[in-house]
Design an enzyme around this catalytic site. Structure first.
Site, PDB file in Angstrom:
ATOM      1  N   ASP A  18       0.248  -1.373   0.047  1.00  0.00           N
ATOM      2  CA  ASP A  18      -0.026  -0.260  -0.092  1.00  0.00           C
ATOM      3  C   ASP A  18       0.617   1.281  -0.324  1.00  0.00           C
ATOM      4  OD1 ASP A  18       0.514  -0.024   2.705  1.00  0.00           O
ATOM      5  OD2 ASP A  18      -1.680  -0.186   3.377  1.00  0.00           O
ATOM      6  N   SER A 110      -5.111  -4.259  13.574  1.00  0.00           N
ATOM      7  CA  SER A 110      -5.391  -2.859  13.163  1.00  0.00           C
ATOM      8  C   SER A 110      -5.984  -2.640  14.136  1.00  0.00           C
ATOM      9  CB  SER A 110      -5.863  -1.912  11.813  1.00  0.00           C
ATOM     10  OG  SER A 110      -4.446  -3.086  11.253  1.00  0.00           O
ATOM     11  N   ASP A 156      -5.261  -0.420   6.202  1.00  0.00           N
ATOM     12  CA  ASP A 156      -5.689  -0.093   7.869  1.00  0.00           C
ATOM     13  C   ASP A 156      -7.107   0.497   8.099  1.00  0.00           C
ATOM     14  OD1 ASP A 156      -3.561  -2.017   7.454  1.00  0.00           O
ATOM     15  OD2 ASP A 156      -3.254  -0.984   9.097  1.00  0.00           O
ATOM     16  N   TYR A 205       9.689  -1.343  10.010  1.00  0.00           N
ATOM     17  CA  TYR A 205       8.169  -1.224   8.821  1.00  0.00           C
ATOM     18  C   TYR A 205       9.103   0.573   8.157  1.00  0.00           C
ATOM     19  CZ  TYR A 205       3.730   0.142   6.880  1.00  0.00           C
ATOM     20  OH  TYR A 205       2.757   0.215   5.487  1.00  0.00           O
TER      21      TYR A 205
HETATM   22  C1  GLA Z   1       0.628  -2.467   8.334  1.00  0.00           C
HETATM   23  C2  GLA Z   1       0.012  -1.253   7.338  1.00  0.00           C
HETATM   24  C3  GLA Z   1      -0.885  -0.847   6.589  1.00  0.00           C
HETATM   25  C4  GLA Z   1       0.557  -2.433   5.963  1.00  0.00           C
HETATM   26  C5  GLA Z   1       0.364  -3.026   6.192  1.00  0.00           C
HETATM   27  C6  GLA Z   1       0.924  -4.381   5.493  1.00  0.00           C
HETATM   28  O1  GLA Z   1      -0.830  -2.662   9.036  1.00  0.00           O
HETATM   29  O2  GLA Z   1      -0.771   0.335   8.643  1.00  0.00           O
HETATM   30  O3  GLA Z   1      -0.491   0.590   5.694  1.00  0.00           O
HETATM   31  O4  GLA Z   1       1.433  -1.012   4.416  1.00  0.00           O
HETATM   32  O5  GLA Z   1       1.307  -2.880   8.266  1.00  0.00           O
HETATM   33  O6  GLA Z   1       0.484  -4.611   4.594  1.00  0.00           O
END
Ligand code: GLA
Length: 370
Positions: A18, A110, A156, A205
């Site tokens: 994303d 999330s 999310d 991340y």
């Molecule tokens: C987290 C982030 C999302 C996405 C995922 C991995 O949940 O908040 O935006 O990047 O990791 O797909």
């Protein structure tokens, strides 16, 4: 009194795509956060989390910057308020609010996006801001960037705000086109939480995101400025030009490029409830996240194995990784046996306490009838 609910999500496929302008396919799940709010006549907020047994006060007329707030849930609430105020040019209404959540923290479902979505819908309603769901999702994402320090994509927040019951949400994060894809009614969605809390999730991340950006710069040197994000690189171009990119950015890019292609193939597979294809694509996604993106861990790999052995149609890690949960798709008729067997198999091989949730695909956030 106003009550707002906002669901967590599991992503079926399209992981770490994303923030590369790519494709995702999340489902909003029947584990949610609720906020019960009584509007006040001033700009003060007294917010109590029943789940954490924590109380915080915020003055919307003098919102502190993120550094001035304790880390934890109040930062997300303050972030949403700050972004909505900036966008609307108004001071929002203060509330006495209680929140409670069914979403396990740190499981990669999330819980933070659900919290943001719930407060965004709350103030959108109370202050009659008339912002559409997209704008709300984007403002929640900004809140996460500025107040939680995670440069997350839009998946999310979009899932928590835009999903439809019984459907997965196909989202093209560049064009913001969406399609609601019917989820096979005789399949269950099982969230299999490894019990291993996500570690290093924020720093790793942000590092993955930076490595993808490095790969884009390197690919632009051969493919030109039309490559704005990894979304613009086809698997064929990847095979030809990725060898020119330094490691580890090369493997990170290979994951993203192949994952985007898998999402598109998965849409057809899901529409036809094609079990063999769904299985192959989810397993390839997991392997790519494990080997190329390096965001899996022993417990996630063990959980996928346990789910497959227990008879799942398919399974893979879901969310950012580094711990957290897997998603397994299971035929409803076999659900009970699956839950017992996968738990037994995982416990025999891992030191963490797993939790399994059989979820429905639900509607995005909204005001609850009282
Ligand atoms: C987290 C982030 C999302 C996405 C995922 C991995 O949940 O908040 O935006 O990047 O990791 O797909």
């Amino acid at each position: 009194m106003l009550c707002v609910r906002a669901p967590g999500r599991v992503n079926l496929i399209g992981e770490h795509t994303d923030y590369n302008d790519g494709y995702v396919l999340p489902v909003a799940i029947s584990l949610e956060t609720r906020v019960y709010a009584q509007p006040r006549t001033d700009a003060l907020c007294q917010i109590y989390s029943e789940t954490l047994d924590e109380q915080h006060t915020l003055d919307l007329a003098a919102l502190p910057p993120p550094e001035g707030l304790p880390s934890g849930f109040i930062r997300y609430v303050a972030g949403v308020a700050a972004m909505l105020q900036q966008h609307s040019g108004r001071t929002l209404t203060g509330v006495d609010a209680t929140l409670c959540s069914q979403l396990p923290l740190g499981a990669g479902l999330s819980s933070s996006a659900a919290l943001e979505a719930a407060f965004a819908v709350l103030w959108n309603t109370l202050d009659d801001l008339r912002l559409d769901r997209w704008t709300l999702a984007q403002l929640c994402q900004q809140a996460e960037h500025h107040y939680a320090g995670v440069r997350c994509g839009l998946m999310d927040q979009a899932a928590s705000l835009l999903c439809h019951a019984g459907h997965a949400l196909f989202l093209d994060t560049r064009t913001q086109a969406t399609q609601h894809i019917p989820f096979p009614p005789d399949w269950a969605i099982v969230v299999a939480d490894t019990g291993k809390p996500r570690a290093l999730a924020e720093s790793e991340y942000n590092l993955r995101r930076a490595q993808c950006e490095q790969a884009v710069v390197a690919l632009q040197a051969v493919l030109g400025e039309s490559v704005v994000a990894l979304r613009d690189v086809s698997p064929e171009q990847g095979a030809l030009y990725l060898p020119l990119v330094d490691e580890p950015a090369r493997r990170r890019a290979r994951h993203v490029i192949s994952e985007n292609a898998r999402v598109l193939a998965f849409l057809t597979a899901l529409r036809h409830a094609d079990k063999a294809q769904v299985r192959a694509l989810m397993l390839a996604s997991h392997a790519s996240l494990r080997d190329d993106y390096e965001v899996s861990c022993a417990e996630l790999d063990t959980m996928v194995e346990a789910c497959l052995q227990a008879g799942a149609i398919s399974a893979r890690m879901t969310g950012a990784g580094f711990g957290g949960a897997c998603v397994a798709l299971v035929e409803r008729a076999q659900l009970e046996r699956f839950l017992a067997d996968s738990e037994r198999l995982y416990r025999a091989r891992a030191a963490y306490e797993p939790r399994f949730y059989a979820c429905d695909a639900v509607d995005g956030a909204g005001v609850c009838p009282m």
